[in-house]
Design an enzyme around this catalytic site. Sequence first.
Site, mmCIF file in Angstrom:
data_model
loop_
_atom_site.group_PDB
_atom_site.id
_atom_site.type_symbol
_atom_site.label_atom_id
_atom_site.label_comp_id
_atom_site.label_asym_id
_atom_site.label_seq_id
_atom_site.Cartn_x
_atom_site.Cartn_y
_atom_site.Cartn_z
ATOM 1 N N ARG A 94 5.337 2.655 -36.637
ATOM 2 C CA ARG A 94 5.860 3.090 -37.942
ATOM 3 C C ARG A 94 6.846 2.078 -38.513
ATOM 4 O O ARG A 94 6.849 1.814 -39.703
ATOM 5 C CB ARG A 94 6.566 4.445 -37.812
ATOM 6 C CG ARG A 94 5.639 5.612 -37.733
ATOM 7 C CD ARG A 94 6.429 6.916 -37.789
ATOM 8 N NE ARG A 94 6.621 7.391 -39.146
ATOM 9 C CZ ARG A 94 7.469 8.377 -39.470
ATOM 10 N NH1 ARG A 94 8.200 8.967 -38.549
ATOM 11 N NH2 ARG A 94 7.590 8.776 -40.710
ATOM 12 N N THR A 137 8.831 5.214 -32.478
ATOM 13 C CA THR A 137 7.412 4.872 -32.565
ATOM 14 C C THR A 137 7.317 3.546 -33.320
ATOM 15 O O THR A 137 7.439 3.502 -34.538
ATOM 16 C CB THR A 137 6.640 5.976 -33.335
ATOM 17 O OG1 THR A 137 7.026 7.247 -32.804
ATOM 18 C CG2 THR A 137 5.143 5.786 -33.227
ATOM 19 N N ASP A 169 18.497 8.381 -53.637
ATOM 20 C CA ASP A 169 18.956 8.187 -52.251
ATOM 21 C C ASP A 169 19.455 6.759 -52.030
ATOM 22 O O ASP A 169 20.464 6.541 -51.343
ATOM 23 C CB ASP A 169 17.814 8.443 -51.257
ATOM 24 C CG ASP A 169 17.544 9.921 -51.033
ATOM 25 O OD1 ASP A 169 18.464 10.735 -51.237
ATOM 26 O OD2 ASP A 169 16.411 10.263 -50.645
ATOM 27 N N GLY A 197 11.087 8.684 -44.335
ATOM 28 C CA GLY A 197 11.370 8.572 -45.774
ATOM 29 C C GLY A 197 12.785 8.091 -46.046
ATOM 30 O O GLY A 197 13.016 7.273 -46.948
ATOM 31 N N LYS A 252 9.252 14.483 -50.021
ATOM 32 C CA LYS A 252 9.630 13.327 -50.856
ATOM 33 C C LYS A 252 8.450 12.425 -51.217
ATOM 34 O O LYS A 252 8.468 11.783 -52.259
ATOM 35 C CB LYS A 252 10.739 12.513 -50.173
ATOM 36 C CG LYS A 252 12.064 13.257 -50.151
ATOM 37 C CD LYS A 252 13.176 12.408 -49.589
ATOM 38 C CE LYS A 252 14.465 13.219 -49.483
ATOM 39 N NZ LYS A 252 15.594 12.409 -49.031
#
Length: 272
Positions: free
Chosen positions: A161, A158, A112, A136, A67
Amino acid sequence: MPRLAVLGYPVSHSRSPAMHTAALAELGLGEEWSYEAIEVAPDAFEARVRAMPGEGFAGANVTVPHKGAALSLADELSETAREIGAANTLVFPHDGESGKAGEVVVRAENTDAEGFLRSLPGSPAGKRALVLGAGGAARAIVWTLLREGAEVEVWNRTELRSQHLCEELGGETVAAPAQTAYEMIVNTTLVGLGGEDPFAELPLVADAFAPAQTVVDMVYGGEPTALLRAAATAGATTVDGIEILVQQGALSLEAWTGRPAPLETMRAAARG
Ligand code: ATR
């Protein structure tokens, strides 16, 4: 004979070919249009996409892990795809006449975000939402929830991120979310896809959902996930990954064919 496809790696599990093939038949386009699954590794992705307009493709869906790459290679981006930083839909506006200077050959869109919104039972405006994950899929969800006026907190295994995601898109990171404090909880992680226990991997407790909550699990399979089963037992409203798949697919189909998508047919085919 316009062709369509889903590009992924792997892609064999995808319900998109069954869903779109049924939709094209319902629209009376089944003789002309086709939809296939194409497995393509990341290092071959760009060359594969560049060849598609010349091979009669009118468009494609793009799934994990392409993506981001789909966005980078496009000649033109929708505003939504650019802001989210990911594209799940490619449109090839010119059929095979590539190579002309300045011509748009690959247009990237993101359905999406809007697909997710349409799958919800009501507006998220003013709601407090917890998004689990920072990949994503999470980007599209966080972007659209914030845009609709929800208050968004993001948890990720994590944490770095989720911090990056919130710096870029907005929202607050949360390390230890209080499950009962949210009106909406959205799982965008892959937990559950391989049968993992969501209550071992995610900061959630099986018996701490509440009837006023909407719980969304983007993971889909043949059965309701353990996460959605627990939420439903508590009386919460649940939305599964198939419904989101159907809604984003319907928007993609409309972009390619210009025809209203047959949602019921797509739902039945996607559920198999
Ligand atoms: P996508 O584009 O579908 O969101 P991705 O970018 O690979 O896919 O992101 C996968 C998400 O699932 C990430 O948030 C990942 O967490 P990390 O950033 O810590 O890797 C999450 N995820 C995958 N397996 C997980 C697990 N066992 N427990 C918790 N989170 C998991």
